[in-house]
Design a protein around this motif. Structure first.
Motif, PDB file in Angstrom:
ATOM      1  N   TYR A 180       0.839  -1.212   0.000  1.00  0.00           N
ATOM      2  CA  TYR A 180       0.000   0.000   0.000  1.00  0.00           C
ATOM      3  C   TYR A 180       0.867   1.252   0.000  1.00  0.00           C
ATOM      4  N   TYR A 181       1.935   1.245   0.794  1.00  0.00           N
ATOM      5  CA  TYR A 181       2.789   2.426   0.868  1.00  0.00           C
ATOM      6  C   TYR A 181       3.644   2.572  -0.375  1.00  0.00           C
ATOM      7  N   ARG A 182       3.890   1.492  -1.054  1.00  0.00           N
ATOM      8  CA  ARG A 182       4.585   1.600  -2.349  1.00  0.00           C
ATOM      9  C   ARG A 182       3.737   2.402  -3.336  1.00  0.00           C
ATOM     10  N   LYS A 183       2.443   2.074  -3.371  1.00  0.00           N
ATOM     11  CA  LYS A 183       1.540   2.787  -4.272  1.00  0.00           C
ATOM     12  C   LYS A 183       1.329   4.225  -3.831  1.00  0.00           C
ATOM     13  N   LEU A 184       1.304   4.430  -2.511  1.00  0.00           N
ATOM     14  CA  LEU A 184       1.051   5.768  -1.986  1.00  0.00           C
ATOM     15  C   LEU A 184       2.154   6.747  -2.362  1.00  0.00           C
ATOM     16  N   LEU A 185       3.373   6.285  -2.480  1.00  0.00           N
ATOM     17  CA  LEU A 185       4.480   7.168  -2.838  1.00  0.00           C
ATOM     18  C   LEU A 185       4.377   7.685  -4.272  1.00  0.00           C
ATOM     19  N   LEU A 186       3.572   7.019  -5.099  1.00  0.00           N
ATOM     20  CA  LEU A 186       3.398   7.468  -6.486  1.00  0.00           C
ATOM     21  C   LEU A 186       2.382   8.601  -6.619  1.00  0.00           C
ATOM     22  N   LYS A 189       4.457  16.814   4.275  1.00  0.00           N
ATOM     23  CA  LYS A 189       4.725  16.204   5.571  1.00  0.00           C
ATOM     24  C   LYS A 189       4.486  14.689   5.529  1.00  0.00           C
ATOM     25  N   THR A 190       3.430  14.304   4.810  1.00  0.00           N
ATOM     26  CA  THR A 190       3.133  12.875   4.684  1.00  0.00           C
ATOM     27  C   THR A 190       4.240  12.166   3.914  1.00  0.00           C
ATOM     28  N   SER A 191       4.700  12.830   2.831  1.00  0.00           N
ATOM     29  CA  SER A 191       5.768  12.246   2.035  1.00  0.00           C
ATOM     30  C   SER A 191       7.058  12.099   2.840  1.00  0.00           C
ATOM     31  N   LEU A 192       7.379  13.118   3.642  1.00  0.00           N
ATOM     32  CA  LEU A 192       8.589  13.054   4.463  1.00  0.00           C
ATOM     33  C   LEU A 192       8.481  11.930   5.502  1.00  0.00           C
ATOM     34  N   TYR A 193       7.294  11.789   6.082  1.00  0.00           N
ATOM     35  CA  TYR A 193       7.092  10.746   7.098  1.00  0.00           C
ATOM     36  C   TYR A 193       7.260   9.354   6.499  1.00  0.00           C
ATOM     37  N   ILE A 194       6.643   9.142   5.306  1.00  0.00           N
ATOM     38  CA  ILE A 194       6.727   7.823   4.679  1.00  0.00           C
ATOM     39  C   ILE A 194       8.159   7.523   4.255  1.00  0.00           C
ATOM     40  N   ASN A 195       8.855   8.544   3.718  1.00  0.00           N
ATOM     41  CA  ASN A 195      10.244   8.330   3.306  1.00  0.00           C
ATOM     42  C   ASN A 195      11.147   8.007   4.497  1.00  0.00           C
TER      43      ASN A 195
END
Length: 464
Positions: free
Chosen positions: A289-295, A302-308
């Motif tokens: 799910y998080y793989r797809k979310l990064l696209l 902030k969400t992108s920084l947290y996931i990275n």
């Protein structure tokens, strides 16, 4: 004298303990239980991580996401470092079945206290007497011995000592035989009485000479009781058939500690294969799910920084666990190659081995080998062994080869088992026998190894 300020450039090298290196060291030192607990905690804290899916689960996910095939290709590029790392560091692919523990399905077991309280219900005691009996039973330890005195019970229930003693005598008639005694002598006496033994010599030895009997001072006991040494020895043999700890008959299976091997060594076609078990260190992967979310380009910063951040942490953890598997595999492989005679011929062929020898073979530091074997176990055709077992000290032999301490212990054990019980080997005699075979060992070292084997001295082993 002139003072001045100067600017100089100097290039130096120093070792810096990075967070990733510190985590790798900690993970390497974990045993299987600690590692499982650590991984479970990381799965809770890091949503990007998930347990590695089976083939059936991945095929189901592929059918669900077949429409977004283009996105999957981009994700593979994004995680190329992660995927390439997995492919480069894979040792072997072994299909392992999930190990199921049935400990949680065991029925409730009857404890010693429960067993005694059940019998108390049928005792000829009044209500107050049963309360006193219940209190006394609850103060009996796991070995079946009463650990409180009569005075404490008298003060608590405001009764006479004779009444308390009478209740204790009733409890001492319960099953198992000998329960409720306050010392070993009383425990054995209870068993003798319930077995209808009437020999006064046996009672005198139990009451006054148990320490001398334990020290095998047969002549001293025989002289005091005016009987033959053979008679005292017969009594000693009979007393050893009694149960010194009647409560341990009710030990539960929960007292048993199971060891899960971290490594399995199997012999296939004459070659020993080392298998690092997946059950001790579950494989991890990145959540789909998080793989797809990064696209998603519309995702907040902030969400992108947290996931990275969580992604980097997950990749480091996966890398550390895989590195742990590789290190353990290399160390165990080196141990198997060095101790090949042990796996082929038995314990007596175990060689002395140091951490430095394995460290030089693997190409790591001694501390790394120490962490890799800490709390780890190996399952092999000869049984279950802790990895530290293979690192033995030893002595030199006349043939220029080292002999491990475990091999010497095996020889000593065999010598004592086959000795003449009326003239047992002394430590010096055992040392002389070993020197004849080419093993150079002193009397003190023999005594040390004998103590480690829990074998008594020659004076205590002597039979009359």
């Amino acid at each position: 004298m002139r003072l001045s300020y100067n600017l100089n450039l100097q290039q130096t090298q120093k070792l810096v303990m990075t967070p990733e290196l510190k985590q790798a060291i900690e993970i390497l030192q974990y045993n299987s239980i600690e590692l499982k607990s650590f991984i479970q905690q990381e799965l809770v804290n890091n949503p990007v991580l998930e347990p590695h899916q089976t083939k059936e689960e991945t095929s189901n996910d592929a059918e669900k996401d077949r429409a977004s095939q283009d996105d999957i290709i981009d994700i593979k590029k994004l995680f190329s470092e992660y995927d390439s790392f997995k492919s480069k560091n894979r040792i072997r692919n072994y299909e392992e079945k999930e190990e199921t523990s049935y400990d949680n399905y065991l029925s409730t077991e009857t404890t010693l206290i429960d067993h005694l309280l059940f019998q108390l219900q049928f005792a000829m005691l009044k209500d107050k007497g049963k309360k006193i009996g219940s209190y006394i039973i609850e103060n009996i330890n796991e070995n079946g011995y009463l650990k409180i005195n009569n005075e404490e019970v008298c003060n608590k229930f405001n009764v006479e000592d004779s009444e308390v003693e009478n209740i204790i005598r009733i409890i001492q008639t319960f099953d198992p035989v000998g329960v409720g005694a306050r010392n070993l002598s009383e425990c054995l006496t209870i068993q003798l009485e319930q077995n209808n033994v009437v020999d006064e010599v046996i009672y005198q030895i139990v009451e006054n000479h148990l320490k001398d009997l334990a020290s095998n001072k047969i002549n001293k006991i025989a002289k005091k009781l005016d009987v033959s040494t053979e008679r005292v020895q017969e009594v000693g043999d009979f007393l050893r058939t009694l149960e010194p700890k009647p409560g341990r008959l009710f030990s539960t299976s929960r007292d048993t500690r199971y060891v899960t091997p971290d490594v399995t060594v199997e012999k296939v076609n004459g070659e020993y294969l080392v298998i690092v078990k997946d059950t001790t260190a579950p494989r991890l992967s990145i959540n789909h799910y998080y793989r797809k979310l990064l696209l998603n380009n519309e995702m907040e910063e902030k969400t992108s920084l947290y996931i990275n951040k969580k992604l980097n942490s997950a990749l480091k953890l996966i890398r550390c666990i895989q590195q742990r598997r590789n290190t353990i595999y290399k160390v165990v492989k080196a141990i198997v190659n060095y101790q090949i005679d042990f796996f082929e011929k038995g314990v007596i062929h175990l060689k002395p081995l140091t951490l430095k020898e394995i460290a030089d073979e693997v190409g790591v530091h001694e501390s790394t080998v120490s962490r890799a074997i800490n709390g780890k176990y190996m399952q092999c055709p000869r049984g279950m062994f802790e990895l530290k077992y293979f690192f033995q000290s030893g002595v030199s032999s006349a043939f220029g080869e080292g002999v491990s301490a475990e091999s010497i212990k095996t020889i000593i054990k065999d010598l004592i088992q086959n000795e003449n019980s009326k003239k047992p080997f002394s430590d010096q005699a055992i040392s002389n026998e070993l020197n004849k075979t080419g093993v150079k060992i002193s009397r003190r070292t023999v005594a040390k190894y004998r103590d480690e084997l829990n074998i008594p001295s020659s004076s205590k082993r002597r039979r009359y």
